[in-house]
Write a protein that holds these residues in place. Structure first.
Motif, PDB file in Angstrom:
ATOM      1  N   PRO A 207       0.837  -1.215   0.000  1.00 16.42           N
ATOM      2  CA  PRO A 207       0.000   0.000   0.000  1.00 16.42           C
ATOM      3  C   PRO A 207       0.865   1.256   0.000  1.00 16.42           C
ATOM      4  O   PRO A 207       1.975   1.265   0.527  1.00 16.42           O
ATOM      5  CB  PRO A 207      -0.796  -0.128   1.306  1.00 16.42           C
ATOM      6  CG  PRO A 207       0.078  -0.964   2.198  1.00 16.42           C
ATOM      7  CD  PRO A 207       0.786  -1.931   1.284  1.00 16.42           C
ATOM      8  N   ARG A 208       0.333   2.306  -0.635  1.00  9.97           N
ATOM      9  CA  ARG A 208       0.996   3.620  -0.686  1.00  9.97           C
ATOM     10  C   ARG A 208       2.432   3.524  -1.216  1.00  9.97           C
ATOM     11  O   ARG A 208       3.303   4.287  -0.813  1.00  9.97           O
ATOM     12  CB  ARG A 208       0.971   4.300   0.691  1.00  9.97           C
ATOM     13  CG  ARG A 208      -0.428   4.651   1.165  1.00  9.97           C
ATOM     14  CD  ARG A 208      -0.440   5.328   2.515  1.00  9.97           C
ATOM     15  NE  ARG A 208       0.139   4.455   3.542  1.00  9.97           N
ATOM     16  CZ  ARG A 208      -0.531   3.465   4.132  1.00  9.97           C
ATOM     17  NH1 ARG A 208      -1.787   3.216   3.800  1.00  9.97           N
ATOM     18  NH2 ARG A 208       0.047   2.719   5.048  1.00  9.97           N
ATOM     19  N   ALA A 209       2.647   2.570  -2.104  1.00  8.48           N
ATOM     20  CA  ALA A 209       3.964   2.406  -2.734  1.00  8.48           C
ATOM     21  C   ALA A 209       3.802   2.461  -4.248  1.00  8.48           C
ATOM     22  O   ALA A 209       2.733   2.148  -4.790  1.00  8.48           O
ATOM     23  CB  ALA A 209       4.588   1.071  -2.330  1.00  8.48           C
ATOM     24  N   LEU A 210       4.836   2.875  -4.942  1.00  7.69           N
ATOM     25  CA  LEU A 210       4.806   2.866  -6.405  1.00  7.69           C
ATOM     26  C   LEU A 210       4.834   1.425  -6.908  1.00  7.69           C
ATOM     27  O   LEU A 210       5.578   0.589  -6.391  1.00  7.69           O
ATOM     28  CB  LEU A 210       6.001   3.631  -6.965  1.00  7.69           C
ATOM     29  CG  LEU A 210       6.039   5.130  -6.654  1.00  7.69           C
ATOM     30  CD1 LEU A 210       7.305   5.760  -7.225  1.00  7.69           C
ATOM     31  CD2 LEU A 210       4.795   5.838  -7.208  1.00  7.69           C
ATOM     32  N   VAL A 211       4.032   1.151  -7.916  1.00  6.42           N
ATOM     33  CA  VAL A 211       3.972  -0.181  -8.520  1.00  6.42           C
ATOM     34  C   VAL A 211       4.306  -0.058 -10.004  1.00  6.42           C
ATOM     35  O   VAL A 211       3.652   0.697 -10.731  1.00  6.42           O
ATOM     36  CB  VAL A 211       2.565  -0.812  -8.356  1.00  6.42           C
ATOM     37  CG1 VAL A 211       2.573  -2.236  -8.901  1.00  6.42           C
ATOM     38  CG2 VAL A 211       2.129  -0.787  -6.899  1.00  6.42           C
ATOM     39  N   VAL A 212       5.334  -0.774 -10.437  1.00  8.06           N
ATOM     40  CA  VAL A 212       5.721  -0.820 -11.848  1.00  8.06           C
ATOM     41  C   VAL A 212       4.912  -1.932 -12.520  1.00  8.06           C
ATOM     42  O   VAL A 212       4.946  -3.087 -12.086  1.00  8.06           O
ATOM     43  CB  VAL A 212       7.224  -1.111 -12.012  1.00  8.06           C
ATOM     44  CG1 VAL A 212       7.597  -1.144 -13.500  1.00  8.06           C
ATOM     45  CG2 VAL A 212       8.060  -0.077 -11.274  1.00  8.06           C
ATOM     46  N   VAL A 213       4.181  -1.576 -13.577  1.00  9.49           N
ATOM     47  CA  VAL A 213       3.400  -2.553 -14.340  1.00  9.49           C
ATOM     48  C   VAL A 213       3.888  -2.511 -15.793  1.00  9.49           C
ATOM     49  O   VAL A 213       3.670  -1.527 -16.501  1.00  9.49           O
ATOM     50  CB  VAL A 213       1.886  -2.253 -14.279  1.00  9.49           C
ATOM     51  CG1 VAL A 213       1.108  -3.295 -15.075  1.00  9.49           C
ATOM     52  CG2 VAL A 213       1.409  -2.202 -12.832  1.00  9.49           C
ATOM     53  N   ASP A 214       4.558  -3.558 -16.204  1.00 11.21           N
ATOM     54  CA  ASP A 214       5.146  -3.637 -17.551  1.00 11.21           C
ATOM     55  C   ASP A 214       4.533  -4.845 -18.248  1.00 11.21           C
ATOM     56  O   ASP A 214       4.727  -5.985 -17.822  1.00 11.21           O
ATOM     57  CB  ASP A 214       6.666  -3.780 -17.445  1.00 11.21           C
ATOM     58  CG  ASP A 214       7.374  -3.628 -18.780  1.00 11.21           C
ATOM     59  OD1 ASP A 214       6.700  -3.599 -19.820  1.00 11.21           O
ATOM     60  OD2 ASP A 214       8.618  -3.543 -18.780  1.00 11.21           O
ATOM     61  N   GLN A 215       3.787  -4.598 -19.327  1.00 10.44           N
ATOM     62  CA  GLN A 215       3.056  -5.676 -19.993  1.00 10.44           C
ATOM     63  C   GLN A 215       3.042  -5.478 -21.501  1.00 10.44           C
ATOM     64  O   GLN A 215       3.208  -4.360 -21.999  1.00 10.44           O
ATOM     65  CB  GLN A 215       1.616  -5.731 -19.475  1.00 10.44           C
ATOM     66  CG  GLN A 215       0.806  -4.491 -19.852  1.00 10.44           C
ATOM     67  CD  GLN A 215      -0.629  -4.545 -19.399  1.00 10.44           C
ATOM     68  OE1 GLN A 215      -0.939  -4.131 -18.299  1.00 10.44           O
ATOM     69  NE2 GLN A 215      -1.503  -5.062 -20.265  1.00 10.44           N
ATOM     70  N   GLY A 216       2.843  -6.588 -22.197  1.00 12.00           N
ATOM     71  CA  GLY A 216       2.734  -6.524 -23.650  1.00 12.00           C
ATOM     72  C   GLY A 216       1.968  -7.719 -24.164  1.00 12.00           C
ATOM     73  O   GLY A 216       2.014  -8.812 -23.578  1.00 12.00           O
ATOM     74  N   ALA A 217       1.274  -7.530 -25.277  1.00 13.10           N
ATOM     75  CA  ALA A 217       0.485  -8.595 -25.890  1.00 13.10           C
ATOM     76  C   ALA A 217       1.042  -8.911 -27.274  1.00 13.10           C
ATOM     77  O   ALA A 217       1.763  -8.113 -27.877  1.00 13.10           O
ATOM     78  CB  ALA A 217      -0.973  -8.173 -26.002  1.00 13.10           C
ATOM     79  N   ILE A 218       0.702 -10.098 -27.771  1.00 16.54           N
ATOM     80  CA  ILE A 218       0.969 -10.455 -29.164  1.00 16.54           C
ATOM     81  C   ILE A 218      -0.377 -10.609 -29.856  1.00 16.54           C
ATOM     82  O   ILE A 218      -1.237 -11.364 -29.403  1.00 16.54           O
ATOM     83  CB  ILE A 218       1.757 -11.769 -29.287  1.00 16.54           C
ATOM     84  CG1 ILE A 218       3.059 -11.706 -28.497  1.00 16.54           C
ATOM     85  CG2 ILE A 218       2.048 -12.070 -30.759  1.00 16.54           C
ATOM     86  CD1 ILE A 218       3.801 -13.036 -28.429  1.00 16.54           C
ATOM     87  N   ARG A 228       3.456   1.295 -17.020  1.00 16.97           N
ATOM     88  CA  ARG A 228       2.737   2.339 -16.308  1.00 16.97           C
ATOM     89  C   ARG A 228       2.989   2.212 -14.813  1.00 16.97           C
ATOM     90  O   ARG A 228       3.374   1.159 -14.314  1.00 16.97           O
ATOM     91  CB  ARG A 228       1.223   2.258 -16.595  1.00 16.97           C
ATOM     92  CG  ARG A 228       0.859   2.645 -18.032  1.00 16.97           C
ATOM     93  CD  ARG A 228       1.132   4.113 -18.280  1.00 16.97           C
ATOM     94  NE  ARG A 228       0.722   4.562 -19.602  1.00 16.97           N
ATOM     95  CZ  ARG A 228       1.528   4.659 -20.645  1.00 16.97           C
ATOM     96  NH1 ARG A 228       2.800   4.288 -20.537  1.00 16.97           N
ATOM     97  NH2 ARG A 228       1.085   5.127 -21.799  1.00 16.97           N
ATOM     98  N   MET A 229       2.741   3.305 -14.113  1.00 13.42           N
ATOM     99  CA  MET A 229       2.924   3.366 -12.669  1.00 13.42           C
ATOM    100  C   MET A 229       1.561   3.520 -11.985  1.00 13.42           C
ATOM    101  O   MET A 229       0.759   4.375 -12.386  1.00 13.42           O
ATOM    102  CB  MET A 229       3.813   4.544 -12.291  1.00 13.42           C
ATOM    103  CG  MET A 229       5.206   4.537 -12.933  1.00 13.42           C
ATOM    104  SD  MET A 229       6.179   3.077 -12.509  1.00 13.42           S
ATOM    105  CE  MET A 229       6.189   3.175 -10.714  1.00 13.42           C
TER     106      MET A 229
END
Length: 360
Positions: A207-218, A228-229
């Motif tokens: 909680p209350r922390a930055l979260v790195v979300v790195d995703q990609g589709a084919i 995105r953060m």
């Protein structure tokens, strides 16, 4: 089919009297349309021949209409060798950056009168310039990827672990028709985000922390890539300042993209912005430990590289990621990534998702 014929024609213009053996499946797909998991392609000055096994008999003939198709029972390499001998090849170029040693050793033993000549990235250089149909395919992939992201973020549950969120993202992509994830999805919160290629943990998102979300589709064979953060609760002014610095660095890099600009210049623009901010006496550019971006298309990492020292010049039709990041061990990581196409006079951001920090 028209695209494939044009690509083979462009490749043949450099073949002349030096036939090329193509072993990399993404390159075979690019040149012929064949999507099977086993294949070999021989390109001569007047012909392209796809060699595969009987599992792909109908598929190869349906997809690779611009090439002759040779079907074997089991390993297709002996049929390739027989064709090379029939043509009395004196030289055969091969993809030095792609071939496995076992296949090289086999060809070297079976074709003693043919000189094997290593070449590097011949097809990949063609692939760097995307056609209008390729860019359209990448737009579709990016749109699907963004829709999956929005679906999951809008119902993000504080009880989820990083691994659960990553699984939800990949399922959301599949549910929308993706052939799969372009790479293992990254979800990393708090200090775990300071690892650029963090593996999602079986621990709750902090909680209350930055979260790195790195995703990609084919989708349709083409990859998307986006970072995105997000944060479950306000992460505080200091961490939000890190996100703002990376946003400004990314904007500066994107603004520099246009035909004729060296890749190192784009990379340098992002680093110049990060030099202006420091944390605990350390400049943020010193915490930026990877390149600013890379090409993508049929593979998640293609040329060109947007990195220090890269003097290659951008050209219209290239599609690259722009993804500066900073990583503070023991605190957090920040990375923001978009896909950008080089146009005739500048560039166009193909990613549709807002890039600002999402506080939930």
């Amino acid at each position: 089919m028209e695209d494939h014929s044009n690509r083979l024609a462009a490749l043949r213009s450099g073949v002349r009297d030096q036939p090329l053996y193509v072993s990399a499946l993404p390159n075979i797909r690019y040149l012929t349309g064949f999507t099977g998991s086993a294949g070999h392609l021989l390109v001569t000055a007047d012909k392209a021949t796809l060699f595969t096994d009987s599992r792909y008999s109908s598929q190869a003939r349906e997809q690779a209409r611009c090439a002759a198709v040779r079907i074997s029972r089991g390993d297709a390499r002996p049929v390739l060798v027989a064709e090379a001998k029939k043509l009395r090849l004196k030289r055969l170029r091969f993809e030095a950056n792609r071939i496995d040693y076992g296949t090289y050793a086999y060809l070297n033993a079976e074709l003693p009168r043919c000189r094997l000549m290593p070449v590097d990235s011949v097809v990949e250089k063609l692939r760097q310039i995307k056609s209008a149909s390729e860019i359209a395919a990448m737009r579709d992939s990016l749109a699907l990827n963004s829709a999956a992201y929005e679906d999951v973020v809008n119902r993000l549950d504080a009880r989820w672990s990083e691994a659960e969120m990553a699984a939800e993202l990949e399922f959301a992509m599949r549910r929308r028709g993706a052939e799969g994830a372009a790479f293992p999805t990254i979800v990393a919160s708090g200090e775990h985000g300071a690892r650029p290629h963090a593996e999602p943990r079986d621990q709750r998102i902090e909680p209350r922390a930055l979260v790195v979300v790195d995703q990609g589709a084919i989708l349709g064979g083409y990859c998307s890539d986006m970072t995105r953060m997000v944060a479950l609760g306000d992460p505080g002014a200091a961490q939000k300042a890190l996100v703002q610095a990376v946003l400004e660095a990314q904007a500066a890099a994107i603004d520099a993209i246009r035909p004729g600009v060296e890749c190192r210049t784009v990379d340098g623009r992002a680093r110049e912005v990060l030099k202006k901010t420091n944390v605990g006496g350390v400049r943020l550019d010193e915490l930026f430990v990877h390149s600013t971006g890379h090409g993508l298309g049929l593979e998640i990492h293609e040329g060109p590289r947007i990195a220090p020292g890269q003097r290659q010049r951008l050209r219209q039709g290239m599609v690259v990621t722009v993804e500066p990041g900073v990583y503070l061990e023991g605190l957090a990581g920040v990375r923001i990534e978009d896909v950008v196409a080089v146009t005739a006079s500048g560039c166009e951001v193909l990613t549709g998702t807002p890039r600002e920090l999402r506080v939930l």
